[in-house]
Design a protein around this motif. Structure first.
Motif, mmCIF file in Angstrom:
data_model
loop_
_atom_site.group_PDB
_atom_site.id
_atom_site.type_symbol
_atom_site.label_atom_id
_atom_site.label_comp_id
_atom_site.label_asym_id
_atom_site.label_seq_id
_atom_site.Cartn_x
_atom_site.Cartn_y
_atom_site.Cartn_z
ATOM 1 N N ARG A 175 14.097 0.868 5.055
ATOM 2 C CA ARG A 175 14.561 1.482 6.310
ATOM 3 C C ARG A 175 15.355 0.470 7.132
ATOM 4 O O ARG A 175 16.412 0.790 7.688
ATOM 5 C CB ARG A 175 13.363 1.991 7.104
ATOM 6 N N ARG A 176 14.877 -0.783 7.198
ATOM 7 C CA ARG A 176 15.573 -1.808 7.959
ATOM 8 C C ARG A 176 16.952 -2.112 7.359
ATOM 9 O O ARG A 176 17.906 -2.389 8.086
ATOM 10 C CB ARG A 176 14.713 -3.080 8.007
ATOM 11 N N LEU A 177 17.056 -2.055 6.031
ATOM 12 C CA LEU A 177 18.319 -2.365 5.367
ATOM 13 C C LEU A 177 19.204 -1.141 5.160
ATOM 14 O O LEU A 177 20.290 -1.254 4.579
ATOM 15 C CB LEU A 177 18.041 -3.016 4.002
ATOM 16 N N ALA A 215 4.296 -7.860 12.238
ATOM 17 C CA ALA A 215 3.852 -6.543 12.702
ATOM 18 C C ALA A 215 3.080 -5.801 11.621
ATOM 19 O O ALA A 215 2.677 -4.650 11.818
ATOM 20 C CB ALA A 215 5.056 -5.707 13.149
ATOM 21 N N GLY A 216 2.869 -6.447 10.472
ATOM 22 C CA GLY A 216 2.118 -5.818 9.397
ATOM 23 C C GLY A 216 2.911 -4.789 8.618
ATOM 24 O O GLY A 216 2.348 -4.041 7.814
ATOM 25 N N ARG A 217 4.237 -4.765 8.815
ATOM 26 C CA ARG A 217 5.074 -3.783 8.118
ATOM 27 C C ARG A 217 5.802 -4.516 6.989
ATOM 28 O O ARG A 217 6.864 -5.106 7.203
ATOM 29 C CB ARG A 217 6.066 -3.137 9.083
ATOM 30 N N GLU A 251 11.149 -10.568 9.998
ATOM 31 C CA GLU A 251 10.987 -9.773 11.209
ATOM 32 C C GLU A 251 9.774 -8.844 11.122
ATOM 33 O O GLU A 251 9.078 -8.625 12.117
ATOM 34 C CB GLU A 251 12.237 -8.924 11.447
ATOM 35 N N LEU A 252 9.512 -8.296 9.936
ATOM 36 C CA LEU A 252 8.534 -7.227 9.802
ATOM 37 C C LEU A 252 7.116 -7.703 9.538
ATOM 38 O O LEU A 252 6.150 -7.036 9.923
ATOM 39 C CB LEU A 252 8.964 -6.282 8.668
#
Length: 331
Positions: free
Chosen positions: A253-255, A243-245, A239-240
């Motif tokens: 942060r996502r987890l 977006a270059g993240r 997913e990230l």
């Protein structure tokens, strides 16, 4: 609850009845037990699910099956994560909720990008095999159906893209429903204007969401208990990366983990964040290089590299060859 499988509810029978497709005939054509959908929660491997989808296309004879299913959308046939999205204040909040809970329905990931001019949703798959293109089209069109059902307005997407847009008799059906043509793009995306993304859902229901949320969180926790931290990191990176993240802070942060906890759990699995990142990028690079419609520059961006030269160096370290040579060898 099983990671990597599609979860179907008994309401699948109602959907098939609406389409005029006998359940038994569909399951026989897909090589599956005829009583499968009698289970409270039937689960299918991706290969089994895609066989069902292909059989549905063949039996219905519908070249624009995604549009037909979108037109037949009914709240009573939704599974809890979708119904919870419909209880959201607006499409933007619905996207955030489904980005969290979509994997309860199958090995899919939803990328949510809030742009100045609107909301872009990207559909990604967490595992092979890849789905039929008509199923990808349905996944995108279903967001338009959800927006219309929630707002009770004829919402048209601003833009919609697919690696392989519908062809032949399906082209006009999709354009008539969407109001825009399905364009070619490196990834399956649907973009809504900021106005449509913020338009209030008339179906918003905070009390119903409070009923659904604890159970959805419990199911997600059950899923996480059988999934390794490395697998969760890979899913987050899918997913990230575009977006270059792709740093530890972004994934942690996502987890919903601290940086230290994430690193410690990966170490316990005898790997590291950098190793998982490199493995994920390498696997995605190989996948994209098999598609001649995606340029090497586009691949670099999809993998989160700031410039193509960084991708070239990394790919050479992985494989001892260049992206162009690997692409030529695959054709």
């Amino acid at each position: 609850m099983t990671e990597g499988r599609f979860t179907l509810s008994p309401a699948t029978n109602a959907v098939l009845a609406d389409l005029g497709v006998p359940t038994g005939q569909l399951l026989r054509a897909a090589g599956l037990p005829e009583d499968l959908f009698l289970d409270k929660q039937a689960t299918l491997t991706p290969a089994q699910f895609y066989r069902c989808w292909t059989a549905l296309e063949e039996i219905s004879g519908d070249p624009a099956l995604g549009v037909t299913l979108a037109r037949a959308t009914r709240a009573e046939t939704f599974q809890p994560p979708i119904f919870a999205a419909l209880c959201s204040p607006d499409l933007r909040h619905a996207a955030d909720r489904l980005a969290t809970y979509k994997r309860l329905l199958g090995p899919l990931r939803l990328g949510v990008d809030t742009e100045r001019e609107g909301l872009t949703l990207t559909i990604r798959w967490a595992s092979e095999p890849l789905p039929p293109q008509s199923f990808i089209a349905y996944e995108l069109v279903s967001w338009v159906a959800l927006a219309r059902l929630g707002t009770r307005r004829l919402v048209h997407p601003q833009r919609i893209t697919m690696p392989e847009p519908p062809r032949g008799a399906a082209v006009q059906a999709y354009q008539d429903y969407l109001g825009v043509p399905v364009a070619h793009g490196a990834e399956p995306t649907v973009t809504f204007t900021a106005l449509d993304a913020r338009c209030p859902f008339l179906t918003a229901n905070i009390e119903m969401w409070q009923v659904f949320e604890p159970e959805l969180r419990r199911r997600l926790a059950d899923l996480d208990r059988v999934e390794s931290t490395a697998d969760r990191v890979r899913a987050a990176l899918l997913e990230l990366l575009p977006a270059g993240r792709c740093g530890v802070p972004d994934v942690a942060r996502r987890l919903a983990l601290s940086h230290r906890t994430l690193q410690r759990r990966l170490a316990a699995e005898q790997t590291s964040f950098q190793a998982v990142l490199e493995e994920t990028r390498h696997a995605l690079a190989r996948h994209y290089l098999e598609r001649p419609d995606v340029s090497v520059t586009e691949i670099a961006l999809l993998l989160g590299y700031d410039d193509p030269s960084s991708f070239y160096r990394a790919f050479h370290q992985w494989s001892g060859t260049t992206p162009q040579q690997a692409r030529a060898a695959a054709t």
